[in-house]
Design a protein around this motif. Sequence first.
Motif, short mmCIF file in Angstrom:
data_model
loop_
_atom_site.label_atom_id
_atom_site.label_comp_id
_atom_site.label_asym_id
_atom_site.label_seq_id
_atom_site.Cartn_x
_atom_site.Cartn_y
_atom_site.Cartn_z
N CYS A 37 0.76 -1.16 0.04
CA CYS A 37 0.05 -0.07 0.05
C CYS A 37 0.95 1.45 -0.01
O CYS A 37 0.59 2.26 -0.80
CB CYS A 37 -0.94 -0.10 1.13
SG CYS A 37 -2.23 -1.08 1.04
N LEU A 38 1.80 1.08 0.83
CA LEU A 38 2.77 2.27 0.73
C LEU A 38 3.50 2.60 -0.62
O LEU A 38 3.67 3.65 -0.84
CB LEU A 38 3.89 2.18 1.88
CG LEU A 38 3.54 2.52 3.31
CD1 LEU A 38 4.87 2.15 4.35
CD2 LEU A 38 3.23 3.94 3.68
N ALA A 39 3.74 1.29 -1.13
CA ALA A 39 4.59 1.62 -2.47
C ALA A 39 3.44 2.28 -3.58
O ALA A 39 3.91 2.99 -4.18
CB ALA A 39 5.05 0.22 -3.10
N ILE A 40 2.33 1.72 -3.45
CA ILE A 40 1.34 2.31 -4.56
C ILE A 40 1.04 3.62 -4.36
O ILE A 40 0.99 4.54 -5.24
CB ILE A 40 0.04 1.38 -4.21
CG1 ILE A 40 0.18 0.12 -4.91
CG2 ILE A 40 -1.02 2.04 -5.11
CD1 ILE A 40 -0.91 -0.98 -4.38
N ALA A 41 1.03 4.13 -2.96
CA ALA A 41 0.54 5.38 -2.74
C ALA A 41 1.97 6.55 -3.02
O ALA A 41 1.58 7.37 -3.76
CB ALA A 41 0.53 5.51 -1.09
N MET A 42 3.10 6.00 -3.05
CA MET A 42 4.22 6.75 -3.44
C MET A 42 3.99 6.88 -5.02
O MET A 42 4.43 7.85 -5.53
CB MET A 42 5.55 6.04 -2.98
CG MET A 42 5.49 6.54 -1.28
SD MET A 42 7.10 5.89 -0.68
CE MET A 42 8.35 7.19 -1.19
N ARG A 43 4.01 5.50 -5.62
CA ARG A 43 3.92 5.55 -7.09
C ARG A 43 3.13 6.35 -7.68
O ARG A 43 3.30 6.96 -8.78
CB ARG A 43 3.92 4.19 -7.68
CG ARG A 43 5.28 3.36 -7.16
CD ARG A 43 6.58 3.80 -7.92
NE ARG A 43 6.26 3.21 -9.27
CZ ARG A 43 6.68 1.93 -9.56
NH1 ARG A 43 7.15 0.91 -8.69
NH2 ARG A 43 6.72 1.67 -11.05
N THR A 44 1.72 6.52 -7.05
CA THR A 44 0.82 7.15 -7.66
C THR A 44 0.60 8.71 -7.25
O THR A 44 -0.21 9.36 -7.78
CB THR A 44 -0.69 6.66 -7.46
OG1 THR A 44 -0.76 6.47 -5.91
CG2 THR A 44 -0.70 5.14 -7.92
N GLY A 45 1.49 8.97 -6.43
CA GLY A 45 1.49 10.15 -5.94
C GLY A 45 0.46 10.75 -5.08
O GLY A 45 -0.03 12.08 -4.99
N VAL A 46 -0.06 9.98 -4.00
CA VAL A 46 -0.95 10.48 -3.15
C VAL A 46 -0.46 11.31 -2.16
O VAL A 46 0.66 11.19 -1.57
CB VAL A 46 -1.35 9.16 -2.39
CG1 VAL A 46 -2.44 9.48 -1.19
CG2 VAL A 46 -2.06 8.16 -3.26
N VAL B 37 -6.79 6.31 -6.89
CA VAL B 37 -6.15 4.71 -6.89
C VAL B 37 -6.31 4.34 -5.60
O VAL B 37 -6.74 3.29 -5.41
CB VAL B 37 -5.03 4.81 -7.61
CG1 VAL B 37 -4.39 3.52 -7.54
CG2 VAL B 37 -5.00 5.11 -8.91
N LEU B 38 -5.90 5.14 -4.41
CA LEU B 38 -5.64 4.57 -3.28
C LEU B 38 -7.26 4.31 -2.69
O LEU B 38 -7.36 3.08 -1.95
CB LEU B 38 -5.14 5.51 -2.14
CG LEU B 38 -4.93 5.16 -0.81
CD1 LEU B 38 -3.72 3.99 -0.94
CD2 LEU B 38 -4.29 6.26 0.05
N ALA B 39 -8.35 5.09 -2.93
CA ALA B 39 -9.69 4.74 -2.43
C ALA B 39 -10.05 3.38 -3.24
O ALA B 39 -10.61 2.68 -2.49
CB ALA B 39 -10.45 6.04 -2.88
N ALA B 40 -9.69 3.35 -4.52
CA ALA B 40 -10.22 2.06 -5.11
C ALA B 40 -9.50 0.77 -4.73
O ALA B 40 -10.00 -0.26 -4.42
CB ALA B 40 -9.64 2.40 -6.82
N ILE B 41 -8.39 0.78 -4.17
CA ILE B 41 -7.37 -0.24 -3.74
C ILE B 41 -8.28 -0.56 -2.31
O ILE B 41 -8.29 -1.77 -2.15
CB ILE B 41 -5.64 0.22 -3.27
CG1 ILE B 41 -5.19 0.29 -4.44
CG2 ILE B 41 -5.28 -0.80 -2.40
CD1 ILE B 41 -4.89 -0.81 -5.44
N GLY B 42 -8.50 0.40 -1.60
CA GLY B 42 -9.49 -0.04 -0.36
C GLY B 42 -10.73 -0.59 -0.81
O GLY B 42 -11.15 -1.67 -0.26
N ALA B 43 -11.42 -0.01 -1.69
CA ALA B 43 -12.65 -0.66 -2.13
C ALA B 43 -12.62 -2.00 -2.71
O ALA B 43 -13.53 -2.62 -2.86
CB ALA B 43 -13.38 0.52 -3.18
N ALA B 44 -11.60 -2.20 -3.16
CA ALA B 44 -11.11 -3.63 -3.66
C ALA B 44 -11.48 -4.59 -2.67
O ALA B 44 -11.88 -5.62 -3.04
CB ALA B 44 -10.01 -3.73 -4.38
N SER B 45 -11.22 -4.32 -1.60
CA SER B 45 -11.42 -5.34 -0.41
C SER B 45 -12.88 -5.74 -0.21
O SER B 45 -13.36 -6.91 0.47
CB SER B 45 -10.73 -5.03 0.84
OG SER B 45 -9.56 -4.57 0.78
#
Length: 373
Positions: A110-119, A204-212
Amino acid sequence: MNDALTTLSAPWEALLFCVVLLAAPVLAQQGRRQLLPLVALIVTQAIAFFAGHGAIAYAAVAGSALVHAAGAWRLTRTGGVMLLTTGILTAAAAVSLHLGHLTIALVLSCLAIAMRTGVMPLHVGVAALCDRAPVVQTQQLASTIALVFVHLRFVDHHAAAMTIAPWLIRGGAIAAIVAALITLAQKDLRGFYRGTTTMHGGMVLAAIGAASYGGFAAALLVMVTMGLALGGIGVMTSALEARVGPVSFSGPGGRVAAFPVLAAAFVLFGGAGVGLPGMAGFVADDLLLHTLWMTSPLSTVAIILASAFLAVATLTGYAKTFLGRGLPSIAPDLLPRERIVAVTLLVLLLVLGFVPGVLITPADAFLSVAPPA
């Protein structure tokens, strides 16, 4: 047999989007020196999509991050450090999966995704790439599609994912609306590019959460749309600045007469990023909002407002860049290779907009099944 083929097509389709986005800036700029890194990136993405074990998949994603970091280092240390850091995070996720520590792997991913997408507030590295290394930024968005795919496949089925999902959704929604408001206040085209990238990172971060909660295909589509739309905006921004220099919103506009094809492509990519009907972003936003509404109505409203603010910022940026009294220019409109890139990315966005099932159906079947322990 047909069901099996449909399911197995998910990684192939995701790899196709990834490869097109990796190659787009290289083709647009005729970057022959970037051919060897491009091949290395394609190989690492293929491994990530088709690896049967999460540790191998995350190790491949870590390798691609290191390739990106090497390409960015001479242009921006900040962007290079961010990419190096995400490489370390994903490598650590690979080790954690190998040792059976799924919760640690989930958090690191999750941290890597947040950094790569610019959250926001982890957007500094991506902002630097948008400013100084747009080719690397577009390519690292491509490999972030692989990172999101691997995350959804190998760690998002873990019980801890449901626990942190509300925090990811709320954090992503807040980051998206703040970034959209900041984008409204930007004074130049690069600022708009940075802001819209950061806003999409929150989505994208919200979508990652919603994926669960079962939105696996929606999360992948949100990431693919982000990559294609922002990749197109980045290529068009670089193409325009190569012709006229840095574009300030306080200066004269009127560039549509000199660059009509470039202007049309820019506004279409911008529209794709804010959910223009008929484009992939419309379907991605619809699927995401449906899932968010069942879990967090306030976050849903925040995402809707963020998209509305970004739409205003997109129209404002387009008007101040291209509309107004015509300015003559001896520079050509989009060259054939740049047109090929623009048309290819737009066609993919349109295909996903009109026939989203070509990705959603196989992705849902492939990603919704938990991998063997």
